[in-house]
Design a protein around this motif. Sequence first.
Motif, short mmCIF file in Angstrom:
data_model
loop_
_atom_site.label_atom_id
_atom_site.label_comp_id
_atom_site.label_asym_id
_atom_site.label_seq_id
_atom_site.Cartn_x
_atom_site.Cartn_y
_atom_site.Cartn_z
N MET A 136 4.98 7.39 -0.57
CA MET A 136 5.31 5.99 -0.76
C MET A 136 6.83 5.86 -0.85
O MET A 136 7.49 6.66 -1.51
N ILE A 137 7.35 4.83 -0.17
CA ILE A 137 8.80 4.60 -0.18
C ILE A 137 9.06 3.29 -0.93
O ILE A 137 8.43 2.26 -0.64
N LEU A 138 10.00 3.37 -1.90
CA LEU A 138 10.35 2.22 -2.72
C LEU A 138 11.79 1.81 -2.45
O LEU A 138 12.65 2.66 -2.18
N GLY A 139 12.05 0.50 -2.53
CA GLY A 139 13.42 0.02 -2.50
C GLY A 139 14.05 0.15 -3.87
O GLY A 139 13.38 0.47 -4.87
N VAL A 140 15.37 -0.11 -3.95
CA VAL A 140 16.04 -0.01 -5.25
C VAL A 140 15.54 -1.09 -6.21
O VAL A 140 15.77 -0.99 -7.42
N ASP A 141 14.86 -2.12 -5.67
CA ASP A 141 14.24 -3.13 -6.54
C ASP A 141 12.84 -2.71 -6.97
O ASP A 141 12.12 -3.48 -7.60
N LEU A 142 12.46 -1.46 -6.61
CA LEU A 142 11.17 -0.86 -6.96
C LEU A 142 9.99 -1.57 -6.29
O LEU A 142 8.85 -1.49 -6.76
N CYS A 143 10.27 -2.28 -5.20
CA CYS A 143 9.19 -2.84 -4.40
C CYS A 143 8.80 -1.82 -3.32
O CYS A 143 9.63 -1.08 -2.81
N ILE A 144 7.52 -1.79 -3.00
CA ILE A 144 6.99 -0.80 -2.06
C ILE A 144 7.38 -1.21 -0.63
O ILE A 144 7.09 -2.33 -0.19
N ARG A 145 8.04 -0.30 0.07
CA ARG A 145 8.42 -0.53 1.46
C ARG A 145 7.43 0.09 2.46
O ARG A 145 7.19 -0.44 3.52
N GLU A 146 6.85 1.23 2.10
CA GLU A 146 5.93 1.91 3.01
C GLU A 146 5.03 2.84 2.21
O GLU A 146 5.40 3.30 1.13
N ALA A 147 3.83 3.09 2.73
CA ALA A 147 2.91 4.03 2.11
C ALA A 147 2.09 4.67 3.22
O ALA A 147 1.54 3.96 4.07
N ASN A 148 2.03 6.00 3.23
CA ASN A 148 1.29 6.66 4.30
C ASN A 148 -0.21 6.61 4.04
O ASN A 148 -0.66 6.29 2.93
N PRO A 149 -1.04 6.92 5.03
CA PRO A 149 -2.51 6.82 4.87
C PRO A 149 -3.05 7.65 3.72
O PRO A 149 -3.97 7.23 3.03
N ASN B 292 5.97 -5.12 -6.20
CA ASN B 292 6.60 -4.22 -7.16
C ASN B 292 5.60 -3.15 -7.56
O ASN B 292 4.43 -3.44 -7.80
N VAL B 293 6.07 -1.90 -7.62
CA VAL B 293 5.17 -0.79 -7.88
C VAL B 293 4.43 -0.94 -9.20
O VAL B 293 3.28 -0.52 -9.35
N PHE B 294 5.05 -1.63 -10.19
CA PHE B 294 4.40 -1.73 -11.49
C PHE B 294 3.44 -2.92 -11.55
O PHE B 294 2.65 -3.03 -12.49
N ASP B 295 3.54 -3.80 -10.55
CA ASP B 295 2.50 -4.81 -10.41
C ASP B 295 1.25 -4.20 -9.80
O ASP B 295 0.12 -4.59 -10.11
N VAL B 296 1.44 -3.22 -8.94
CA VAL B 296 0.32 -2.55 -8.29
C VAL B 296 -0.37 -1.59 -9.25
O VAL B 296 -1.59 -1.47 -9.27
#
Length: 677
Positions: free
Chosen positions: A1-14, A31-35
């Motif tokens: 999983m790739i996160l931006g500096v704002d901790l929002c998810i940019r990409e996630a592999n299968p 945001n990763v902590f919302d997920v």
Amino acid sequence: MILGVDLCIREANPAYVAAIGRGREELIGRNVFDVFPDAPGATGSRALRASLEKVLHTGQPDTMALLHYDIEVDGTFEERWWLPVNTPIVDAQGRTAMILNSVEDVTAAQRARLALERSERRFRSLVEHAEDAILVIGPERQITYASPATRRFIGRRLGGLEEHPWTAFVHPDDVVAAIALLDLAQEMGPGESVSGRLRVTRLDGELRHVDVHATDHRDDDAINGMVINVRDVTDQHLVEVTLQQQALEDALTGAPNRRWFLEAAKAATARSARTGSPVGVVLIDVDHFKLVNDTMGHPAGDRLLVDLARRMADALRPSDTVARLGGDEFAILSEDLRSERDAWLIAQRIATAATGLYDLGHGLEARVTLSIGVSTDVGGADADTLLAHADAALYKAKRQGRNRIEVFDPELRRALIHRLQMENELRRAVEHDELVLHWQPIIRTRDHAVIGAEALLRWQHPKRGLLAPGSFLPVAEEAGLMPRIGAWAIDRAFAQAAVWQRDGAGPRVFVNLAAEQIRVPTLPEEVARLAATHGVHTSEICFEVSERMLDADIAAVRDQLIRLRGLGFGLALDDFGAGNTALSWLQQLPLDVLKLDRRFTATVEDTTAQAIIRAIVDLGPTLGMTSIAEGVETPGQLETLRRLGCDFAQGYEIAAPQTARSVARRFRRDAEVDAPR
């Protein structure tokens, strides 16, 4: 999983999507902590947040500990264990742009391990070859089993140990705590554990520190008692004690440190409030300690501080304590004073004992004086206030010339509040561009033509109007603002010089350098770059250095001046005659202007002063220097200076500090002239 500096998810592999049981569309952009919110009792999100913040702060990868995480899948939470690694992805400038969060899902293995641990807990607790001692305590609180490791703790064979009370080897002072530990374990219920630290006494009398874990297994027929795991933590305990001492002790002098002092002062003021007995704080600062460090080296400075702390401690009452607050600042806490005068007497003893000559090794010696501030109180002030009052008194001692003792009084408090207010306002002034430059023309004495202008700092205060530098520069120096203010002044002066040059011609610009600026090793290169940025000829800028700076470190100042002169800047020695400048220094320094101190101008009608001025003026050309007289207040002074051969002059008789526009108008009216070179 790739996160931006704002901790929002940019990409996630299968694989990641499959592991968490979510659709990719549920992840991207959130945001990763919302997920992944934490369920009650879980710690995953908190640990992940701490790791991500660490990566963002340090720019370094962070391998997390085994992560216990509750993941929401189809409306319910599933328990997972992951081994995550957070790795920064940097951009072309080396800044963290994204974070790669990679995880290994070890849930199955962890579940199996936990199940195995639960099933084998009984056997592990009784393992015969454990490093920890294992005891079983029967219903009557007697030892029914002791593992072989127990021998190391008690220093004797195990034969006959059974049937002894389990507290038989506990230190007498810890017996009550040992009994309470077992009582608490019984109250907790079957399978629950409680922990504590106790001391045990070996047969040879040696004291050992142990961590004890008691678990209730009375309902297990195979055990029928309390299982006690005992681990020897003597070495760890000694380390902890050492660390605690270090946390409260100054590493250099061995004296208590600031942390200890503040805690002790809080306790002392609380006792003073109860007993009505005065408590005092004596704050001590070594005069010109930085000069010792700079000229003799830090090892010599350290040796001075160690010897100073020893001398002060030897001069104190047994009930008084000297602490090192940091640098060359020490504090003494005195309780049970008979009167406020006792604190002053303690300060006097310290000054007598610690002032004098110090042997710093390798043939080096330093004569030390102290500035001391004293404050006392009887239950009305807290520790912070008492220390602030002593600091205010110390500040006054320094302002009054150092090497003295000052006692806090209400007037000092008002001065302290004013100083703090002034410092805060000055910081705001720097931020809000309230500082301005005014310009005082410099004329040639033979024809009164303007050939230069000195940049003089002013503060356009929003409430108090235009303030002269004497009202705020001392505060700026104390607050460490001079480098920033000095850099601002140079930049504005260069900008004005560029404007004058673009208009065709302008006066030579004189700019003062503060002591804090001259000590910056990169100053020559910085001002040269600034001149190039503004398009200013360096020959049209003359930096003024006060004679008082030469007393501090003539060699360092000389090196800086040579570098500035090599870049084409002019150099003027300001306040010449106010200090102790040796004539030999004038030969060593690459100066082209001498600015006579205003005290010479004020007494210019005196024949002795005239003789001195004439000697200085005559000396100038021999050394390749011209002379400027400062502080010209009357026509008679100006005429006498001209007659004595002084080349140039400035002062209120000639022109008060004024705007750049006013200086330019006067310059254009005058005939073409050259600035002193």
